[in-house]
Design an enzyme around this catalytic site. Structure first.
Site, PDB file in Angstrom:
ATOM      1  N   ASP A  41       0.837  -1.204   0.000  1.00  0.00           N
ATOM      2  CA  ASP A  41       0.000   0.000   0.000  1.00  0.00           C
ATOM      3  C   ASP A  41       0.873   1.255   0.000  1.00  0.00           C
ATOM      4  OD1 ASP A  41      -2.657   1.461   0.546  1.00  0.00           O
ATOM      5  OD2 ASP A  41      -1.446   2.064   2.257  1.00  0.00           O
ATOM      6  N   GLU A  62      -2.139  -5.470  -3.527  1.00  0.00           N
ATOM      7  CA  GLU A  62      -1.184  -4.664  -2.761  1.00  0.00           C
ATOM      8  C   GLU A  62      -0.112  -5.550  -2.137  1.00  0.00           C
ATOM      9  OE1 GLU A  62      -3.623  -0.698  -1.370  1.00  0.00           O
ATOM     10  OE2 GLU A  62      -3.683  -2.442  -0.046  1.00  0.00           O
TER      11      GLU A  62
END
Length: 229
Positions: A44, A116
């Site tokens: 992320d 992610e």
């Protein structure tokens, strides 16, 4: 290496040196043992950096708030899930039996989180340049489709998109007071979101305007916007 993982690597455009990292990135927390949450955290951060840098270069005249809003659109769960589905990621996920039965391999949040995690895994496997190259390649068409017109949205929409990009609950608006005569009322609204300890407030001559003011205040409190964009 299994044939299925080799096929996924071709879809991703990246071959892992450490296959265990790839497997871990595909392992949901509902599966027994280690899971992909730490890799998701790392991915992320990398995704936000790479997307931010790409937007900074593409829109040299954009203000900070505009860049933040564009990035929120670019990295939101919906966008990542679309990419993940394009890779056929769902069929490679390691899910617990309950999550598997409930269709977790199709769930937007699980797909976005796994993508992610794969970004984080690529970073650990080969470094920042490799991760940046893959993220940029995956997002190129999405970045090219963006324009600064995309930032001309009202505060409620911008707040909702920001929260969705973080997988958070939607904001809750409540009228807490109405003052004045019927022909010149002033509405007072509070906006509650899980990321802030205190509610943001807004007032206006209609409930809609008061909600927009409260949403704008929430965006400033979150640090997404600075009030000058």
């Amino acid at each position: 290496m299994t044939v299925s993982l080799a096929r996924l690597e071709r879809q991703l455009g990246y071959t892992f040196k450490d296959q265990e990292l790839m497997v871990l990135a595909l392992t949901h927390r509902s599966f027994a043992g280690r899971n992909n949450e730490r890799l998701e955290f790392l991915g992320d951060a990398i995704l936000n950096f790479v997307a931010g840098e790409a937007l900074f270069e593409r829109f040299p005249q954009a203000r900070e708030g505009q860049l933040s809003r564009l990035r929120a659109r670019l990295v939101k769960g919906e966008t990542l899930a679309v990419l993940a589905r394009g890779f056929g990621l769902g069929e490679y996920l390691r899910l617990g039996s309950g999550e598997l039965k409930s269709g977790g391999f199709r769930r937007e949040s699980i797909l976005a989180d796994a993508l992610e995690a794969l970004i984080g895994a690529i970073y650990l496997d080969a470094g920042m340049e490799a991760a940046k190259e893959r993220v940029t390649a995956w997002l190129t068409s999405e970045i090219e489709s963006l324009t600064l017109v995309d930032t001309n949205k009202d505060p409620k929409t911008r707040l909702q998109e920001f929260l969705q990009s973080r997988g958070c609950e939607l904001p809750r608006y409540e009228v807490v007071d109405i003052q004045g005569e019927p022909h010149c009322r002033v509405f007072f609204v509070e906006c509650e979101i899980t990321l802030l300890n205190e509610k943001s407030r807004g007032q206006g001559v209609s409930r809609r305007i008061a909600e927009q003011v409260a949403a704008a205040a929430a965006l400033i409190a979150l640090g997404v916007e600075n009030g000058h964009d």
